[in-house]
Design an enzyme around this catalytic site. Structure first.
Site, PDB file in Angstrom:
ATOM      1  CB  SER A   1       2.416  -3.259  -1.308  1.00  0.00           C
ATOM      2  OG  SER A   1       1.153  -3.686  -1.760  1.00  0.00           O
TER       3      SER A   1
ATOM      4  CG  HIS B   1      -1.052  -0.903  -4.947  1.00  0.00           C
ATOM      5  ND1 HIS B   1       0.020  -1.126  -5.798  1.00  0.00           N
ATOM      6  CD2 HIS B   1      -0.882  -1.727  -3.880  1.00  0.00           C
ATOM      7  CE1 HIS B   1       0.792  -2.072  -5.266  1.00  0.00           C
ATOM      8  NE2 HIS B   1       0.269  -2.428  -4.105  1.00  0.00           N
TER       9      HIS B   1
ATOM     10  CD  GLU C   1       0.818   0.820  -8.602  1.00  0.00           C
ATOM     11  OE1 GLU C   1       1.283   1.124  -9.729  1.00  0.00           O
ATOM     12  OE2 GLU C   1      -0.016  -0.101  -8.441  1.00  0.00           O
TER      13      GLU C   1
END
Length: 297
Positions: free
Chosen positions: A159, A201, A228
């Site tokens: 992330s 994401h 993801e």
């Protein structure tokens, strides 16, 4: 007037700047075991703990040391312990935490020494701006870059930890989808990959348009969107292998034929024509063009 030809970089020059280390940039929410996620029940491409197992398989040496850097997280202790437990489940017991919460921490000799001995680094998710603001220009970032350039280390980030690896770095997008000029904010990342923008994401949060805006402002860059539970393993500074259950989206602006991003006012939608988009699944390969990935010392 005839168009100018692009200057080619001599092979001898490129060969001097190829990093020996590897990068593993993860799109977030990578599977950490404990049962198959509900949203993966129909995905026959899903393999439990696939990305983290690949990270462990790339570690070099006997009883390799993994150092976790939870700096991006608002809950660094909890984030770090999640990975400590995960790696122990995967058979790695030599795991330590570089709990860097200030710029003073990022210059501490004990953390520099820890990273100098690591076979693998794991940067957690959170806020990529916190990560760059606290690590930029510090001894810890310098040793990370030296290790990446000159040793067999693998540096992973999920992330925010993945987004911060690139330069330019996207750190904020205000409008839904990022289609309004001025609503996508960028800064300098940690610069492990130059002229590459990473976003995470990617499909879940509909970020392809905000990536496109980032690329339109500098079409020389390559945009890489990570879904993801999906990652890219980067070797030799620019050879990419996809690892995981989702897709990697590559936005290539080199062939951009038209954009009005420079002419319109902030708050207006922008135009982009001639972009190339590639969608890559597990085990697919992609090579960042050598011109994009030159890393000046």
């Amino acid at each position: 007037m005839a168009s100018e030809k692009r200057v080619k970089v001599p092979e001898s020059r490129a060969s001097k700047i190829i990093p020996k280390g590897k990068l593993l940039a993860i799109g977030g929410k990578e599977d950490k075991g404990g049962g198959q996620p509900k949203d993966q029940t129909q995905n026959i491409n899903f393999i439990g703990e696939q990305i983290m197992k690949r990270f462990v398989s790339e570690l070099k040496g006997k009883e390799p040391l993994i150092v976790i850097i939870p700096t991006a997280s608002e809950i660094p202790e909890e984030s770090a312990q999640d990975y400590v437990a995960l790696f122990k489940d995967l058979g790695i017991h030599n795991v330590q935490v570089a709990d860097i919460r200030t710029r003073q921490d990022a210059n501490k000799p004990e953390y520099v020494n820890l990273i100098s001995k690591a076979a693998g680094i794991m940067m957690t998710g959170g806020d990529q701006l916190r990560l760059t603001a606290l690590l930029g220009g510090t001894d810890v970032l310098q040793i990370l870059k030296e290790r990446y350039m000159f040793s067999d280390i693998i540096i992973a980030g999920t992330s925010a930890g993945a987004t911060a690896m690139s330069t330019p770095m996207i750190y904020e997008g205000e409008s839904e989808g990022g289609y309004i000029k001025g609503d996508v904010r960028m800064t300098t990342g940690l610069e492990f990959l130059k002229n590459v923008a990473i976003d995470t994401h990617f499909l879940t949060r509909g970020r392809i348009v905000r990536m496109t805006q980032a690329i339109c402002t500098n079409p020389e860059c390559i945009g890489i969107g990570l879904e993801e539970d999906t990652a890219i393993l980067v070797t030799d500074g620019g050879n990419i292998e996809v690892v995981g259950s989702g897709l990697v989206t590559v936005v290539d602006g080199m062939g951009l034929t038209e954009t009005n991003i420079y002419a319109i006012e902030n708050g207006q939608p922008f135009t982009a024509k001639g972009l190339k988009v590639h969608l890559l699944g597990d085990e697919e390969k992609y090579v960042i063009p050598p011109y994009q990935r030159i890393q000046l010392q």
